[in-house]
Motif scaffolding. Structure first.
Motif: not given
Length: 199
Positions: A107-133
């Motif tokens: 499978k192609n694991w090149n992060v530059y070929n994935i959708a922006p939503e998937d690319f930024t998911r870790p950052v968004r999840m971290r922000l959501i986690d920070s907001s929850i805390r």
């Protein structure tokens, strides 16, 4: 789907043969390190011995002994490394994991070929986690303030209840005093009239 203990044990047993293969490959690689060592490597030392001590150096025998000794030393070090660090179990674990995730191979694991939503998911999840805390800390602070306010409210209610009790008591005393005065009022009027008659 998660594997049960029996499935994991069966997978480990199935891949146990990888350990002797890897150990053999390491031993062969160690032996190959000294395979190119030849008598020519010791010719300068032989010439020095001839000049200084008038002694001939049997380079062929020394080369063979050197190969055997160095190979033995490195093999022992390699065996100690395998035993101390549990490499056998780690090799089997690696094979089990490779088998388990073989469906993802190629499978192609090149992060530059994935959708922006998937690319930024870790950052968004971290922000959501920070907001929850942050909200959890806010709720804890508000809960603490609420408990303090409830304590003050309970104390004020007790003060008001005490005042109400005192008011009831004073009212009862006043009603009793008024009743006594009403009973004494005719007698006082009669006495007053008698005093006026005497004057």
């Amino acid at each position: 789907m998660s594997q049960g203990p029996l499935d994991v044990e069966e997978a480990f047993n199935r891949h146990k043969n990888i350990v002797p293969q890897v150990r053999q490959a390491y031993e062969q690689a160690i032996a190959d390190i000294f395979a190119d060592l030849s008598a020519k490597e010791l010719e300068p030392f032989a010439e020095i011995l001839v000049q200084q001590e008038n002694t001939c150096l049997d380079t062929a025998t020394i080369i063979e002994q050197l190969k055997n000794r160095m190979t033995g030393i490195l093999c022992r070090l390699n065996h100690q490394f395998f035993d101390i660090n549990g490499v056998d179990n780690k090799l089997i674990t690696l094979e089990v994991l490779k088998e388990k995730f073989a469906c993802h191979q190629g499978k192609n694991w090149n992060v530059y070929n994935i959708a922006p939503e998937d690319f930024t998911r870790p950052v968004r999840m971290r922000l959501i986690d920070s907001s929850i805390r942050f909200m959890e800390r806010q709720l804890e602070s508000q809960q603490s303030q609420l408990e303090l306010a409830l304590t003050k409210c309970h104390a004020n209610r007790q003060v008001l209840q005490n005042l109400q009790d005192e008011r009831v008591k004073l009212k009862a005393i006043m009603e009793e005093q008024s009743s006594i005065f009403e009973e004494a009022k005719p007698i006082l009027l009669e006495l007053d009239n008698q005093v006026i008659d005497l004057l």
